[in-house]
Motif scaffolding. Sequence first.
Motif, short mmCIF file in Angstrom:
data_model
loop_
_atom_site.label_atom_id
_atom_site.label_comp_id
_atom_site.label_asym_id
_atom_site.label_seq_id
_atom_site.Cartn_x
_atom_site.Cartn_y
_atom_site.Cartn_z
N ASP A 6 4.15 -11.70 -10.24
CA ASP A 6 3.50 -12.36 -9.11
C ASP A 6 2.07 -11.90 -8.90
O ASP A 6 1.34 -12.48 -8.10
N GLY A 7 1.63 -10.86 -9.60
CA GLY A 7 0.22 -10.49 -9.61
C GLY A 7 -0.26 -9.61 -8.48
O GLY A 7 -1.44 -9.39 -8.35
N ILE A 8 0.61 -9.10 -7.64
CA ILE A 8 0.13 -8.35 -6.48
C ILE A 8 0.46 -6.86 -6.49
O ILE A 8 0.00 -6.14 -5.63
N ASP A 9 1.24 -6.39 -7.44
CA ASP A 9 1.69 -4.99 -7.41
C ASP A 9 0.57 -3.97 -7.49
O ASP A 9 0.70 -2.87 -6.97
N HIS A 10 -0.54 -4.31 -8.11
CA HIS A 10 -1.61 -3.33 -8.29
C HIS A 10 -2.67 -3.38 -7.21
O HIS A 10 -3.60 -2.58 -7.23
N TYR A 11 -2.55 -4.29 -6.29
CA TYR A 11 -3.52 -4.36 -5.20
C TYR A 11 -3.18 -3.35 -4.11
O TYR A 11 -2.04 -3.28 -3.67
N PRO A 12 -4.16 -2.58 -3.66
CA PRO A 12 -3.90 -1.68 -2.53
C PRO A 12 -3.98 -2.46 -1.22
O PRO A 12 -4.80 -3.38 -1.08
N TYR A 13 -3.13 -2.10 -0.30
CA TYR A 13 -3.09 -2.74 1.02
C TYR A 13 -3.43 -1.70 2.08
O TYR A 13 -3.11 -0.53 1.93
N ARG A 14 -4.07 -2.17 3.13
CA ARG A 14 -4.40 -1.28 4.24
C ARG A 14 -3.70 -1.78 5.48
O ARG A 14 -3.79 -2.97 5.83
N ILE A 15 -3.00 -0.88 6.15
CA ILE A 15 -2.32 -1.20 7.41
C ILE A 15 -2.94 -0.30 8.47
O ILE A 15 -3.01 0.91 8.30
N ARG A 16 -3.43 -0.91 9.54
CA ARG A 16 -4.03 -0.14 10.62
C ARG A 16 -3.64 -0.75 11.96
O ARG A 16 -3.28 -1.92 12.04
N TRP A 17 -3.73 0.04 13.00
CA TRP A 17 -3.46 -0.42 14.35
C TRP A 17 -4.70 -1.09 14.92
O TRP A 17 -5.81 -0.58 14.78
N SER A 18 -4.53 -2.23 15.57
CA SER A 18 -5.63 -2.93 16.21
C SER A 18 -5.43 -2.89 17.73
O SER A 18 -4.48 -3.48 18.24
N GLU A 19 -6.31 -2.16 18.40
CA GLU A 19 -6.27 -2.13 19.87
C GLU A 19 -6.52 -3.52 20.44
O GLU A 19 -5.90 -3.93 21.42
N GLU A 20 -7.44 -4.25 19.82
CA GLU A 20 -7.80 -5.58 20.28
C GLU A 20 -6.61 -6.55 20.24
O GLU A 20 -6.38 -7.31 21.17
N ASP A 21 -5.85 -6.50 19.15
CA ASP A 21 -4.71 -7.41 18.98
C ASP A 21 -3.40 -6.80 19.49
O ASP A 21 -2.40 -7.51 19.60
N ASN A 22 -3.41 -5.49 19.72
CA ASN A 22 -2.21 -4.77 20.15
C ASN A 22 -1.07 -4.93 19.13
O ASN A 22 0.09 -5.06 19.49
N GLY A 68 -9.74 -8.63 -9.81
CA GLY A 68 -9.35 -7.32 -10.31
C GLY A 68 -9.17 -6.34 -9.17
O GLY A 68 -9.54 -6.61 -8.02
N VAL A 69 -8.61 -5.20 -9.48
CA VAL A 69 -8.41 -4.15 -8.48
C VAL A 69 -9.73 -3.41 -8.28
O VAL A 69 -10.35 -2.96 -9.24
N PHE A 70 -10.19 -3.31 -7.03
CA PHE A 70 -11.45 -2.64 -6.72
C PHE A 70 -11.36 -1.13 -6.90
O PHE A 70 -12.27 -0.48 -7.38
N VAL A 71 -10.26 -0.53 -6.48
CA VAL A 71 -10.10 0.92 -6.47
C VAL A 71 -8.97 1.30 -7.43
O VAL A 71 -7.86 0.82 -7.28
N GLN A 72 -9.30 2.11 -8.40
CA GLN A 72 -8.29 2.62 -9.31
C GLN A 72 -7.86 4.00 -8.86
O GLN A 72 -8.70 4.85 -8.54
N GLU A 73 -6.55 4.23 -8.83
CA GLU A 73 -6.03 5.55 -8.45
C GLU A 73 -6.27 6.51 -9.61
O GLU A 73 -6.05 6.18 -10.76
N ARG A 74 -6.74 7.71 -9.28
CA ARG A 74 -7.00 8.71 -10.31
C ARG A 74 -6.29 10.00 -9.95
O ARG A 74 -6.17 10.36 -8.79
N SER A 75 -5.88 10.70 -10.96
CA SER A 75 -5.21 11.98 -10.79
C SER A 75 -6.21 13.12 -10.99
O SER A 75 -6.99 13.09 -11.95
N CYS A 76 -6.21 14.09 -10.11
CA CYS A 76 -7.07 15.27 -10.25
C CYS A 76 -6.23 16.40 -10.80
O CYS A 76 -5.28 16.83 -10.16
N GLN A 77 -6.57 16.85 -11.98
CA GLN A 77 -5.80 17.94 -12.59
C GLN A 77 -6.69 19.09 -12.95
O GLN A 77 -7.82 18.98 -13.22
#
Length: 77
Positions: A6-22, A68-77
Amino acid sequence: MKMNADGIDHYPYRIRWSEEDNEYVGTCAELPGLSWLDSTPALTLNGIQQVAREVVEDMRKHGETMPGVFVQERSCQ
């Protein structure tokens, strides 16, 4: 970029609280016109992923290029 069916597994999502929308707001940077409002973080994530899935399916149907995915996850080792 290789994606799942379905093409969406690699996209990062952001969930935040909106005071305006409650409510919680879900967004996806790769699909900037989309957002989803809901009462819990889990429902919000589910909603934004479903909307993203529908948009990706529509893009495929019309032969559009997948973002494409804007942000790639990277591991710091």
